[in-house]
Design a protein around this motif. Sequence first.
Motif, PDB file in Angstrom:
ATOM      1  N   SER A 125      20.662 -26.367  24.024  1.00 44.33           N
ATOM      2  CA  SER A 125      20.927 -26.343  24.567  1.00 44.33           C
ATOM      3  C   SER A 125      22.534 -24.328  24.551  1.00 44.33           C
ATOM      4  O   SER A 125      22.144 -24.449  25.637  1.00 44.33           O
ATOM      5  N   ILE A 126      22.365 -24.707  23.102  1.00 48.08           N
ATOM      6  CA  ILE A 126      22.919 -23.772  22.969  1.00 48.08           C
ATOM      7  C   ILE A 126      22.119 -21.921  23.553  1.00 48.08           C
ATOM      8  O   ILE A 126      22.734 -21.211  23.906  1.00 48.08           O
ATOM      9  N   GLN A 127      20.448 -22.494  22.594  1.00 47.75           N
ATOM     10  CA  GLN A 127      20.048 -20.717  23.652  1.00 47.75           C
ATOM     11  C   GLN A 127      19.912 -20.962  25.012  1.00 47.75           C
ATOM     12  O   GLN A 127      20.107 -20.541  25.733  1.00 47.75           O
ATOM     13  N   SER A 128      19.891 -22.638  25.674  1.00 44.98           N
ATOM     14  CA  SER A 128      19.827 -21.997  27.239  1.00 44.98           C
ATOM     15  C   SER A 128      21.164 -21.830  28.084  1.00 44.98           C
ATOM     16  O   SER A 128      21.195 -20.929  28.601  1.00 44.98           O
ATOM     17  N   LEU A 129      22.069 -22.149  27.168  1.00 47.46           N
ATOM     18  CA  LEU A 129      23.848 -21.651  27.535  1.00 47.46           C
ATOM     19  C   LEU A 129      24.086 -20.175  27.446  1.00 47.46           C
ATOM     20  O   LEU A 129      23.939 -19.014  28.047  1.00 47.46           O
ATOM     21  N   SER A 130      23.086 -19.271  25.912  1.00 39.90           N
ATOM     22  CA  SER A 130      23.578 -17.979  26.123  1.00 39.90           C
ATOM     23  C   SER A 130      22.155 -16.794  27.421  1.00 39.90           C
ATOM     24  O   SER A 130      22.737 -16.420  26.960  1.00 39.90           O
ATOM     25  N   ASN A 131      21.356 -18.123  27.221  1.00 38.18           N
ATOM     26  CA  ASN A 131      20.396 -17.526  28.477  1.00 38.18           C
ATOM     27  C   ASN A 131      20.930 -17.540  29.560  1.00 38.18           C
ATOM     28  O   ASN A 131      21.035 -16.530  30.168  1.00 38.18           O
ATOM     29  N   TYR A 132      21.602 -18.291  29.403  1.00 38.84           N
ATOM     30  CA  TYR A 132      22.291 -18.532  31.120  1.00 38.84           C
ATOM     31  C   TYR A 132      23.020 -17.156  31.271  1.00 38.84           C
ATOM     32  O   TYR A 132      23.374 -16.558  32.662  1.00 38.84           O
ATOM     33  N   TYR A 133      24.248 -16.866  30.075  1.00 37.15           N
ATOM     34  CA  TYR A 133      25.234 -15.945  30.050  1.00 37.15           C
ATOM     35  C   TYR A 133      25.008 -14.922  30.406  1.00 37.15           C
ATOM     36  O   TYR A 133      24.671 -13.717  31.600  1.00 37.15           O
ATOM     37  N   LEU A 134      23.302 -14.021  29.492  1.00 37.34           N
ATOM     38  CA  LEU A 134      22.969 -13.624  29.590  1.00 37.34           C
ATOM     39  C   LEU A 134      22.044 -12.630  30.968  1.00 37.34           C
ATOM     40  O   LEU A 134      21.775 -11.704  31.576  1.00 37.34           O
ATOM     41  N   GLY A 135      21.623 -13.949  31.607  1.00 31.22           N
ATOM     42  CA  GLY A 135      20.783 -13.342  33.065  1.00 31.22           C
ATOM     43  C   GLY A 135      21.992 -13.306  34.031  1.00 31.22           C
ATOM     44  O   GLY A 135      22.021 -12.498  34.647  1.00 31.22           O
TER      45      GLY A 135
END
Length: 208
Positions: A125-135
């Motif tokens: 979930s933290i990986q996904s949230l990080s990638n969302y912000y990076l996107g």
Amino acid sequence: MAEDINNNSEKFDKIKEFIQKNKKIVVGAIIGLFALLLLSDVYHDRKIRKSEQASELFQQLLISKSSDVEKLKSIADELMNDYPSTPYASRAQIIYVKTYIKNNQVNDDVKNRLLWASDNSVEPSIQSLSNYYLGLIALSNSSLEESIRYANKIKSKGFQGFKFDLLGDIAHSEGKTEEAKNYYQKAITSFSAQSDFARIIEYKLQNL
């Protein structure tokens, strides 16, 4: 019965003879086994201790004032540098980044922390949230291919709505209205209809 006893006696004598001939090797193996068990216990205790210390630091971060950005940064740094294998390290980067960008522009430090969390978090979930912000950051810089790459790295089931919303924003920025509508609709479906985020996406969809 007597034959079984004789066989067992012969086996015992052979084992005894082997031990006598290889006494140093046997003793060394026993010492080595005890050493491994001791190291395993030490490692386990150390791991528990570090997890407890990281948890205490994370609690400090949670109760710190959001206006004290330097303190948040200091705790986030300590967790990232000294306790990188704990889940608290990546969580701390997300909290610090969210707090920082409320009143400041995105900078390289923010992006590097998100990249670190994406690469090192033990929580999907933290990986996904990080990638969302990076996107989102990549999209704001008009780096559409990079933004799509981060969107496609969002794997957690609970974050599919964010993924579709980001892909919808990307499609909209490219002038692909129908594609954007499709992604926004998928995002709304992924969220609860009553959620604030679903209502925001609904507003985007209506204004295409």
